[in-house]
Design a protein around this motif. Structure first.
Motif, PDB file in Angstrom:
ATOM      1  N   PHE A 122      39.126  48.417  52.370  1.00  0.00           N
ATOM      2  CA  PHE A 122      40.360  48.984  52.596  1.00  0.00           C
ATOM      3  C   PHE A 122      41.402  47.732  51.949  1.00  0.00           C
ATOM      4  N   MET A 123      40.016  46.225  51.853  1.00  0.00           N
ATOM      5  CA  MET A 123      41.138  45.395  52.017  1.00  0.00           C
ATOM      6  C   MET A 123      40.629  44.343  50.961  1.00  0.00           C
ATOM      7  N   ALA A 124      40.844  43.713  49.231  1.00  0.00           N
ATOM      8  CA  ALA A 124      40.072  43.283  48.467  1.00  0.00           C
ATOM      9  C   ALA A 124      40.429  41.913  48.811  1.00  0.00           C
ATOM     10  N   THR A 125      39.809  40.675  48.220  1.00  0.00           N
ATOM     11  CA  THR A 125      38.949  39.693  48.354  1.00  0.00           C
ATOM     12  C   THR A 125      40.050  38.988  48.113  1.00  0.00           C
ATOM     13  N   MET A 126      40.470  39.274  47.187  1.00  0.00           N
ATOM     14  CA  MET A 126      41.023  37.889  46.110  1.00  0.00           C
ATOM     15  C   MET A 126      42.007  38.906  45.343  1.00  0.00           C
ATOM     16  N   PRO A 127      43.639  38.412  45.374  1.00  0.00           N
ATOM     17  CA  PRO A 127      45.058  38.885  44.095  1.00  0.00           C
ATOM     18  C   PRO A 127      45.089  39.152  43.498  1.00  0.00           C
ATOM     19  N   ARG A 128      44.522  40.328  42.802  1.00  0.00           N
ATOM     20  CA  ARG A 128      44.209  40.955  41.756  1.00  0.00           C
ATOM     21  C   ARG A 128      45.450  42.324  41.631  1.00  0.00           C
ATOM     22  N   ALA A 129      45.567  42.565  40.565  1.00  0.00           N
ATOM     23  CA  ALA A 129      46.728  44.171  39.775  1.00  0.00           C
ATOM     24  C   ALA A 129      47.322  44.804  41.024  1.00  0.00           C
ATOM     25  N   ARG A 130      46.976  45.341  41.164  1.00  0.00           N
ATOM     26  CA  ARG A 130      48.639  46.329  42.590  1.00  0.00           C
ATOM     27  C   ARG A 130      48.056  44.983  43.857  1.00  0.00           C
ATOM     28  N   HIS A 131      46.519  44.418  44.376  1.00  0.00           N
ATOM     29  CA  HIS A 131      46.576  44.149  45.912  1.00  0.00           C
ATOM     30  C   HIS A 131      46.537  42.567  45.398  1.00  0.00           C
ATOM     31  N   ILE A 132      47.768  42.103  46.345  1.00  0.00           N
ATOM     32  CA  ILE A 132      48.181  40.976  46.409  1.00  0.00           C
ATOM     33  C   ILE A 132      48.171  40.414  47.439  1.00  0.00           C
ATOM     34  N   THR A 133      49.320  40.972  48.053  1.00  0.00           N
ATOM     35  CA  THR A 133      49.616  40.308  50.076  1.00  0.00           C
ATOM     36  C   THR A 133      48.620  40.473  50.836  1.00  0.00           C
TER      37      THR A 133
END
Length: 326
Positions: A122-133
Motif C-alpha cells: 500500500f506504499m508507493a515507491t515515488m510520489p505520484r498522483a494522490r500518493h505523495i507523502t
C-alpha cells in the motif's frame, strides 16, 4: 528579477528538496507562452485533482513573496513576469491530506553508498498522483534526514519487499543502470491457489499497458515479458488458516517462487493470472475492485524477496533478503 547562480547537473533543481519533497517542474508550452507567471502557476495549482484545501491564492502569493517560483537558470519570477515558450518553471506544491499507511518501512541494510528498505504493501515507491507523502521515498527521507535518497528501481504500490535507494546523487546512475540493464537477479514470492506446475517453468508473453488504464493485458506479438517459475510449495495448514482469517475461505494455497527476466508493469501479476492462479489479495486481476474499498488489513501477497548483484563501486557480490514470507 533576481538571478541565482545555480550549478546545473543531471537531475538538478534550482529549488532544493524540502521536507522530503522535490519541487515541481512545469514547462511553458505554446498555449501558455506570453501569460504571466502568476496565471501559469495558479492554473496548475487550481486544476490539481488532489489539491490541499489551503493551497489557495494566498498560498501562491506567499510562494512569490518567498522567491520560491523560479526558472531553471535561477531567475526569480515575479507574479507579473511574462513567460516564454520552453521555459521551465519550478515551485513547491502543497500535498493534499493522505490516509497514513499504517506500516513501518524497516531499513534492512545501509552503507556509504546505498540504503535498502523493506517496503510494506500500500506504499508507493515515488510520489505520484494522490500518493505523495505516504511513499517510501518521502517516508525514508524524513526518517533519515537524507533528502538525497533516491530509489534505483521501483515496486508496485501493492507489492512489498526490498527497495534499493542511493544515498547521494553521484552514486545514483551506477545503481540505476544495474537494474535497467537486468544485471540484478531478483526473486519474488507470491501466494496463490495451488496448481501442480512442473518446475522450473518459463512463461513468455507480450504485455502491454495503456496509460490511464488499470489493467495490463497479454496480446499477440513478439514476447517482451519473461518470468521463470522456480518452485511451487503448498502452504501449511497453519499458514492456510492464518490467511483465511484475513481473506475468508480459500482453495488450497501455495507459495510460488518467481524470477523475472524482464520488468514489465504488473508482469508477475499478469503471468500468474494468465496461468489460472491469480495472486491472493490482488485487487486488479482478475477483477478491478473500487479504490475506495481498499483495506489495509487485506494486502496483496507478492513480495520482492531477494536480489543480488555485483556492486559497481566495490566490486563485491552482494545479496539481500527480506524477512517477509508472504
Amino acid at each position: 528579477m533576481e538571478n541565482r547562480v545555480i550549478q546545473k547537473g543531471r537531475g538538478f533543481s534550482p529549488l532544493p528538496i524540502r521536507d522530503g519533497l522535490n519541487a515541481t517542474r512545469a514547462r511553458v508550452g505554446e498555449d501558455a507562452a506570453g501569460i504571466s507567471a502568476w496565471d501559469f502557476v495558479w492554473e496548475l495549482i487550481s486544476k490539481q485533482r488532489h489539491r490541499h484545501p489551503e493551497d489557495n491564492e494566498g498560498a501562491l502569493r506567499e510562494r512569490f513573496r518567498a522567491q520560491e517560483v523560479i526558472l531553471r537558470d535561477g531567475t526569480v519570477l515575479e507574479p507579473h513576469t511574462t513567460l516564454k515558450l520552453g521555459q521551465d518553471v519550478y515551485f513547491y506544491r502543497t500535498p493534499a491530506p493522505e490516509i497514513p499507511v499504517p506500516f513501518d518501512i524497516p531499513i534492512v541494510f545501509e552503507d556509504d553508498y546505498i540504503l535498502i528498505a523493506d517496503k510494506p504493501p500500500f506504499m508507493a515507491t515515488m510520489p505520484r498522483a494522490r500518493h505523495i507523502t505516504e511513499t517510501a521515498t518521502v517516508r525514508l527521507r524524513r526518517m533519515t534526514g537524507n533528502n538525497a535518497l533516491s530509489p534505483a528501481h521501483r515496486l508496485d504500490r501493492l507489492t512489498s519487499g526490498l527497495l534499493l535507494f542511493t544515498k547521494e546523487q553521484r552514486f545514483r546512475g551506477a545503481y540505476q543502470t544495474l537494474f535497467a540493464t537486468r544485471e540484478v537477479s531478483k526473486t519474488y514470492l507470491a501466494v496463490a491457489p495451488h496448481a501442480p506446475f512442473d518446475t522450473p517453468l518459463q512463461w513468455q508473453s507480450r504485455m502491454e499497458k495503456t496509460h490511464g488504464e488499470i489493467q495490463g493485458r497479454i496480446t499477440e506479438g513478439d514476447n517482451n515479458a519473461v518470468t521463470n517459475l522456480m518452485g511451487v510449495e503448498r502452504l501449511t495448514g497453519q499458514e492456510q488458516a492464518e490467511l483465511e482469517k484475513i481473506h475468508g475461505p480459500q482453495p488450497p494455497l501455495a507459495r510460488y517462487t518467481l524470477q523475472p527476466s524482464t520488468g514489465k508493469t504488473h508482469q508477475l501479476r499478469l503471468h500468474l493470472w494468465d496461468a489460472g492462479v491469480p495472486i491472493l489479495g490482488d485487487p486488479v486481476y482478475p477483477t478491478i475492485l473500487p479504490e475506495d474499498q481498499e483495506d489495509f488489513a487485506v494486502p496483496m501477497h507478492l513480495v520482492a524477496k531477494s536480489f543480488s548483484f555485483t556492486d559497481p563501486f566495490t566490486g563485491e557480490f552482494r545479496e539481500f533478503t527480506s524477512p517477509r514470507k508472504r
